[in-house]
Motif scaffolding. Structure first.
Motif, PDB file in Angstrom:
ATOM      1  N   GLY A 238     -41.924  24.513  80.328  1.00  8.84           N
ATOM      2  CA  GLY A 238     -42.037  24.965  79.010  1.00  8.84           C
ATOM      3  C   GLY A 238     -40.851  25.329  78.254  1.00  8.84           C
ATOM      4  N   GLU A 239     -39.651  25.752  79.213  1.00  9.78           N
ATOM      5  CA  GLU A 239     -38.303  26.204  78.786  1.00  9.78           C
ATOM      6  C   GLU A 239     -37.312  25.046  78.369  1.00  9.78           C
ATOM      7  OE1 GLU A 239     -37.754  29.297  77.879  1.00  9.78           O
ATOM      8  OE2 GLU A 239     -39.855  30.177  78.584  1.00  9.78           O
ATOM      9  N   VAL A 240     -36.665  25.218  77.387  1.00 10.02           N
ATOM     10  CA  VAL A 240     -35.698  24.131  76.921  1.00 10.02           C
ATOM     11  C   VAL A 240     -34.635  24.109  78.099  1.00 10.02           C
ATOM     12  CG1 VAL A 240     -33.963  23.424  75.381  1.00 10.02           C
ATOM     13  CG2 VAL A 240     -36.103  24.095  74.466  1.00 10.02           C
ATOM     14  N   VAL A 241     -33.991  23.028  78.499  1.00  8.80           N
ATOM     15  CA  VAL A 241     -32.969  23.132  79.601  1.00  8.80           C
ATOM     16  C   VAL A 241     -31.703  22.805  78.813  1.00  8.80           C
ATOM     17  CG1 VAL A 241     -32.151  21.709  81.494  1.00  8.80           C
ATOM     18  CG2 VAL A 241     -34.479  21.578  81.278  1.00  8.80           C
ATOM     19  N   THR A 242     -30.708  23.607  79.202  1.00  8.09           N
ATOM     20  CA  THR A 242     -29.471  23.585  78.644  1.00  8.09           C
ATOM     21  C   THR A 242     -28.498  23.511  79.672  1.00  8.09           C
ATOM     22  OG1 THR A 242     -29.408  26.016  78.451  1.00  8.09           O
ATOM     23  CG2 THR A 242     -30.370  24.932  76.749  1.00  8.09           C
ATOM     24  N   GLY A 243     -26.992  23.682  79.250  1.00 12.72           N
ATOM     25  CA  GLY A 243     -25.771  24.072  80.325  1.00 12.72           C
ATOM     26  C   GLY A 243     -25.844  22.814  81.066  1.00 12.72           C
ATOM     27  N   LYS A 244     -25.351  23.085  82.280  1.00 11.36           N
ATOM     28  CA  LYS A 244     -25.140  22.054  83.436  1.00 11.36           C
ATOM     29  C   LYS A 244     -26.348  21.469  83.899  1.00 11.36           C
ATOM     30  CE  LYS A 244     -20.926  24.746  85.220  1.00 11.36           C
ATOM     31  NZ  LYS A 244     -20.465  25.254  86.550  1.00 11.36           N
ATOM     32  N   ALA A 245     -27.360  22.207  83.938  1.00 11.44           N
ATOM     33  CA  ALA A 245     -28.437  21.332  84.177  1.00 11.44           C
ATOM     34  C   ALA A 245     -28.871  20.271  83.167  1.00 11.44           C
ATOM     35  CB  ALA A 245     -29.522  22.588  84.391  1.00 11.44           C
ATOM     36  N   TYR A 246     -28.934  20.655  81.884  1.00 15.32           N
ATOM     37  CA  TYR A 246     -29.068  19.711  81.011  1.00 15.32           C
ATOM     38  C   TYR A 246     -28.325  18.455  81.365  1.00 15.32           C
ATOM     39  CZ  TYR A 246     -29.250  17.325  76.529  1.00 15.32           C
ATOM     40  OH  TYR A 246     -29.171  15.993  75.554  1.00 15.32           O
ATOM     41  N   ASN A 247     -26.745  18.849  81.406  1.00 13.49           N
ATOM     42  CA  ASN A 247     -25.894  17.539  81.750  1.00 13.49           C
ATOM     43  C   ASN A 247     -26.126  16.761  82.840  1.00 13.49           C
ATOM     44  OD1 ASN A 247     -24.413  18.697  79.519  1.00 13.49           O
ATOM     45  ND2 ASN A 247     -22.953  19.833  80.564  1.00 13.49           N
ATOM     46  N   ARG A 248     -26.629  17.388  84.035  1.00 11.30           N
ATOM     47  CA  ARG A 248     -27.025  16.567  85.026  1.00 11.30           C
ATOM     48  C   ARG A 248     -28.012  15.597  84.628  1.00 11.30           C
ATOM     49  NH1 ARG A 248     -27.841  20.570  90.144  1.00 11.30           N
ATOM     50  NH2 ARG A 248     -28.262  18.576  91.184  1.00 11.30           N
ATOM     51  N   ILE A 249     -29.197  16.202  83.992  1.00 10.75           N
ATOM     52  CA  ILE A 249     -30.247  15.177  83.531  1.00 10.75           C
ATOM     53  C   ILE A 249     -29.679  13.981  82.632  1.00 10.75           C
ATOM     54  CG2 ILE A 249     -32.274  15.215  81.924  1.00 10.75           C
ATOM     55  CD1 ILE A 249     -33.030  18.106  82.947  1.00 10.75           C
ATOM     56  N   VAL A 250     -28.895  14.457  81.649  1.00 14.08           N
ATOM     57  CA  VAL A 250     -28.423  13.516  80.975  1.00 14.08           C
ATOM     58  C   VAL A 250     -27.749  12.427  81.792  1.00 14.08           C
ATOM     59  CG1 VAL A 250     -26.728  12.667  78.915  1.00 14.08           C
ATOM     60  CG2 VAL A 250     -28.357  14.753  78.813  1.00 14.08           C
TER      61      VAL A 250
END
Length: 341
Positions: free
Chosen positions: A65-77
């Motif tokens: 339920g929390e928006v993913v940002t930063g390095k964690a988001y970049n790994r997903i992308v």
């Protein structure tokens, strides 16, 4: 453009390495220095839904339920980009994940998370990938995720390039994997101070004990595989314990030291040794974090759990435990077809 109404959902379970992966030969492709052996656990898992074709020019991702940002988001992308490249699409995606594994606490959340993401994203993009291809794809998100494609015992072959670095199930003629369990001692569910990636990098580059551990590692893996073949839990537990202790020894001699082991960890390790002296089958292993996992026989897991909680009540009053058994491999569901992989 992919049909935005055709999402896919995947569930992947965490795995705990009995013979460890620690250190990369290739950071970009996540090719490990050593091969590894793991047990997938039923009680710890991530469920992820991916939908391509959303409006906007950026991917969207949430975790619990929390928006993913930063390095964690970049790994997903980065992983989504690999899927888009293979599928020949440019659509942005929505990623929704729910995790039963505490994130970044050394409990293999990245393994289940990226295995689930790889499975859901590939299916949502219309790709039909083999288990080996899914293992290679998941590896690009997190090395240990390559093993979470499979249930029970899995071996990740280090390989030398993208094609040759993949996991697969371990031949188990005696059915040992179905008789295994782990009692996970959650001493601290908070995010660790040093990420696994940074800890690996520092250890490989600065620890004088790293190369000797790598040289001993092949023997550890061979011994563990022979133990599985023969259904020898005692031998498997002993070599797993030795391999993990050696890995943490390499971290301790890094510059500066990578210290995941806490006083509570040491108390838990001592308690496991005491259990063996009492006649219970119990062997400890640790990954990048303070939490201790205890390999045991499925029929003894509840007894081991109860005894450890009793022994650690004073030194670790906040202790949480999870009794986990041999778990399944990746499961993919496409809501429009109700097909599962």
């Amino acid at each position: 453009m992919t049909d935005a109404s055709s999402p896919a959902t995947a569930t992947a379970h965490a795995n705990i390495a009995l013979i460890k992966y620690w250190g990369k030969a290739d950071d970009e492709l996540i090719i490990p220095v050593t091969s590894s052996l793991s047990l997938t656990l039923d009680a710890l898992y991530t469920t992820t839904t991916v939908r391509f074709g959303i409006d906007g020019d950026a991917d969207e991702a949430t975790l619990d339920g929390e928006v993913v940002t930063g390095k964690a988001y970049n790994r997903i992308v980065d992983l989504l980009d690999l899927v888009r490249e293979r599928a020949g699409i440019t659509d942005r995606a929505e990623v929704v994940s729910v995790n039963t594994v505490p994130t970044a606490a050394g409990l293999a959340s990245s393994a289940s998370g990226f295995a689930a993401l790889a499975g859901a994203a590939a299916a949502a993009a219309g790709l039909e990938l083999s288990d080996r291809e899914l293992s290679r794809l998941a590896r690009r998100g997190s090395g240990s995720a390559s093993r979470s494609i499979f249930g029970g015992l899995a071996v990740w072959h280090a390989g030398t390039d993208d094609d040759s670095s993949y996991a697969e199930p371990v031949a188990d003629p005696t059915g040992l994997s179905g008789d295994l369990a782990m009692v996970v001692l959650v001493l601290d569910a908070g995010e660790k101070s040093v990420s696994s990636r940074e800890g690996m990098r520092r250890t490989v580059q600065t620890s004088p004990d790293y190369r000797p551990w790598v040289e001993a590692h092949a023997g550890h893996l061979a011994s563990a595989m022979e133990a599985v073949k023969n259904g020898d839990l005692e031998r498997l537990g002993a070599v797993a314990e030795e391999n993990a202790a050696g890995m943490h020894g390499t971290m301790a001699s890094a510059v500066p030291p990578v210290e995941y082991v806490t006083d509570q960890s040491r108390a838990a390790l001592a308690a496991v040794k005491t259990l063996r002296e009492e006649g219970l089958p119990a062997w400890a292993t640790m990954d990048a974090g303070p939490n201790v996992k205890v390999l045991t026989r499925a029929s003894e897991a509840e007894r081991v759990d109860a005894r450890l909680r009793e022994m650690l009540a004073e030194v670790a009053p906040q202790l949480g435990t999870v009794v986990a058994y041999s778990g399944p491999g990746l499961e993919i569901t496409r809501p429009d077809t109700r097909e599962a992989n």
